[in-house]
Design an enzyme around this catalytic site. Sequence first.
Site, PDB file in Angstrom:
ATOM      1  N   CYS A   9       7.795  -0.724  -2.401  1.00 37.62           N
ATOM      2  CA  CYS A   9       7.020  -0.901  -3.556  1.00 37.62           C
ATOM      3  C   CYS A   9       6.725  -2.422  -3.811  1.00 37.62           C
ATOM      4  O   CYS A   9       6.048  -2.513  -4.904  1.00 37.62           O
ATOM      5  CB  CYS A   9       7.976  -0.259  -4.674  1.00 37.62           C
ATOM      6  SG  CYS A   9       9.628  -1.383  -4.822  1.00 37.62           S
ATOM      7  N   LYS A  12       1.732  -5.209  -1.478  1.00 39.63           N
ATOM      8  CA  LYS A  12       0.558  -5.382  -2.147  1.00 39.63           C
ATOM      9  C   LYS A  12      -0.045  -3.926  -2.495  1.00 39.63           C
ATOM     10  O   LYS A  12      -0.284  -3.764  -3.713  1.00 39.63           O
ATOM     11  CB  LYS A  12      -0.668  -5.836  -1.315  1.00 39.63           C
ATOM     12  CG  LYS A  12      -0.603  -7.477  -0.843  1.00 39.63           C
ATOM     13  CD  LYS A  12      -1.864  -7.973  -0.175  1.00 39.63           C
ATOM     14  CE  LYS A  12      -1.718  -9.569  -0.011  1.00 39.63           C
ATOM     15  NZ  LYS A  12      -0.478 -10.045   0.596  1.00 39.63           N
ATOM     16  N   MET A  13      -0.063  -2.911  -1.632  1.00 40.85           N
ATOM     17  CA  MET A  13      -0.066  -1.646  -2.116  1.00 40.85           C
ATOM     18  C   MET A  13       0.945  -1.093  -2.877  1.00 40.85           C
ATOM     19  O   MET A  13       0.498  -0.451  -3.811  1.00 40.85           O
ATOM     20  CB  MET A  13      -0.127  -0.728  -0.589  1.00 40.85           C
ATOM     21  CG  MET A  13      -1.610  -0.796   0.172  1.00 40.85           C
ATOM     22  SD  MET A  13      -3.051  -0.435  -0.955  1.00 40.85           S
ATOM     23  CE  MET A  13      -2.624   1.060  -1.873  1.00 40.85           C
ATOM     24  N   LYS A  35      13.215  -4.515   0.421  1.00 36.18           N
ATOM     25  CA  LYS A  35      14.131  -5.584   0.929  1.00 36.18           C
ATOM     26  C   LYS A  35      14.375  -6.596   0.130  1.00 36.18           C
ATOM     27  O   LYS A  35      15.393  -7.278  -0.063  1.00 36.18           O
ATOM     28  CB  LYS A  35      13.748  -5.926   2.262  1.00 36.18           C
ATOM     29  CG  LYS A  35      14.004  -4.766   3.483  1.00 36.18           C
ATOM     30  CD  LYS A  35      13.962  -5.512   4.757  1.00 36.18           C
ATOM     31  CE  LYS A  35      13.940  -4.331   5.868  1.00 36.18           C
ATOM     32  NZ  LYS A  35      13.544  -4.693   7.178  1.00 36.18           N
ATOM     33  N   SER A 109      -1.858   9.909   6.785  1.00 34.22           N
ATOM     34  CA  SER A 109      -3.175   9.599   6.928  1.00 34.22           C
ATOM     35  C   SER A 109      -3.290   8.019   7.339  1.00 34.22           C
ATOM     36  O   SER A 109      -2.457   7.322   6.814  1.00 34.22           O
ATOM     37  CB  SER A 109      -4.026   9.869   5.944  1.00 34.22           C
ATOM     38  OG  SER A 109      -5.449   9.512   5.911  1.00 34.22           O
ATOM     39  N   ALA A 110      -4.288   7.713   8.001  1.00 31.63           N
ATOM     40  CA  ALA A 110      -4.576   6.414   8.293  1.00 31.63           C
ATOM     41  C   ALA A 110      -5.151   5.364   6.999  1.00 31.63           C
ATOM     42  O   ALA A 110      -5.165   4.311   7.143  1.00 31.63           O
ATOM     43  CB  ALA A 110      -5.091   5.965   9.765  1.00 31.63           C
ATOM     44  N   ASN A 111      -5.864   6.079   6.418  1.00 30.96           N
ATOM     45  CA  ASN A 111      -6.496   5.800   5.280  1.00 30.96           C
ATOM     46  C   ASN A 111      -6.583   6.624   4.027  1.00 30.96           C
ATOM     47  O   ASN A 111      -6.936   8.005   4.178  1.00 30.96           O
ATOM     48  CB  ASN A 111      -7.820   5.355   5.708  1.00 30.96           C
ATOM     49  CG  ASN A 111      -8.615   4.350   4.748  1.00 30.96           C
ATOM     50  OD1 ASN A 111      -8.855   4.977   3.550  1.00 30.96           O
ATOM     51  ND2 ASN A 111      -8.810   3.245   5.130  1.00 30.96           N
ATOM     52  N   HIS A 142      -9.989  -7.127   7.624  1.00 31.73           N
ATOM     53  CA  HIS A 142      -8.813  -7.128   6.662  1.00 31.73           C
ATOM     54  C   HIS A 142      -8.373  -8.502   6.489  1.00 31.73           C
ATOM     55  O   HIS A 142      -8.924  -9.405   7.037  1.00 31.73           O
ATOM     56  CB  HIS A 142      -7.836  -6.248   7.213  1.00 31.73           C
ATOM     57  CG  HIS A 142      -7.976  -4.978   7.263  1.00 31.73           C
ATOM     58  ND1 HIS A 142      -8.903  -4.206   8.327  1.00 31.73           N
ATOM     59  CD2 HIS A 142      -7.843  -3.797   6.393  1.00 31.73           C
ATOM     60  CE1 HIS A 142      -8.978  -2.773   7.875  1.00 31.73           C
ATOM     61  NE2 HIS A 142      -8.427  -2.783   6.731  1.00 31.73           N
ATOM     62  N   LYS A 146      -2.487  -8.877   7.221  1.00 27.60           N
ATOM     63  CA  LYS A 146      -2.183  -7.463   8.066  1.00 27.60           C
ATOM     64  C   LYS A 146      -1.798  -7.416   9.180  1.00 27.60           C
ATOM     65  O   LYS A 146      -2.352  -8.604   9.820  1.00 27.60           O
ATOM     66  CB  LYS A 146      -3.677  -6.654   7.953  1.00 27.60           C
ATOM     67  CG  LYS A 146      -3.591  -5.365   8.456  1.00 27.60           C
ATOM     68  CD  LYS A 146      -4.879  -4.532   8.407  1.00 27.60           C
ATOM     69  CE  LYS A 146      -4.883  -3.223   9.086  1.00 27.60           C
ATOM     70  NZ  LYS A 146      -3.742  -2.260   8.145  1.00 27.60           N
TER      71      LYS A 146
END
Length: 250
Positions: A9, A12-13, A35, A109-111, A142, A146
């Site tokens: 959480c 960034k996502m 963490k 899913s990868a995306n 990206h 990443k």
Amino acid sequence: MVKILLNGCGGKMGTAITNLSNNYDNASISAGVDKFPKSNTGYPVFKSIAEVNVDCDVILDFSRPDSLDEILKYSSQKKLPIVLCTTGYTNEQIDKINEFSKSHTVFRSANMSIGVNIVNNILKSVSSILYENYDIELIEKHHNQKVDSPSGTALLLADTIKNAISEQIDYIYGREGVSKKKHNEIGIHAVRGGSIVGEHDLIFAGEGETIEIKHTAQSRDVFAAGSLKACMYICDKGPGLYDMNDVLGM
């Protein structure tokens, strides 16, 4: 109301999903795992998923591949479906996910972008037609934080092209040295820099013309929206391995 346990959480996502979920009436983040917990999330945050003591309906994972084992363990103990959005899994981990899905409900899913998954379905239709007369290259871009390269989405799209072609296809990761391109090669090139959210450019280069199929993510909200949509979709599903095609009905 679908109650979500958001693993990762603080990233960034995770932040994008938390913010976007505030606009939803039928989904909410009930607890998070990170963490390095932040204090302004609006929900309790635990340092490990094993510590979570809040009732939830689904686990949404946007963390790192090395969290997989503890996620699967917690899912099995609590009988919760999982939405796996993390990329960079090893082949062994993918096999473990596939085996786990035989007796548990798993989405992977990868995306999570609707647009990327539409592009992926376009590639299923056109790749075998274009392959005969066109060379194929893939460029993905990206942000500089990443950690996996090439991206999971790049591999997803490349695999879709490969599976649509009857010949043996080889991946070339970047190019160096002195050699001509072989027709059965797909060059996969990764760019990392700045704050680029995500770009994937499929290039079909022929004699006298070039076809490009490109997707550009301008905001992480497109991935966050797809993730929340997947959580709501999978909650009442039985054991199996699901992906965005199932969510979108494609």
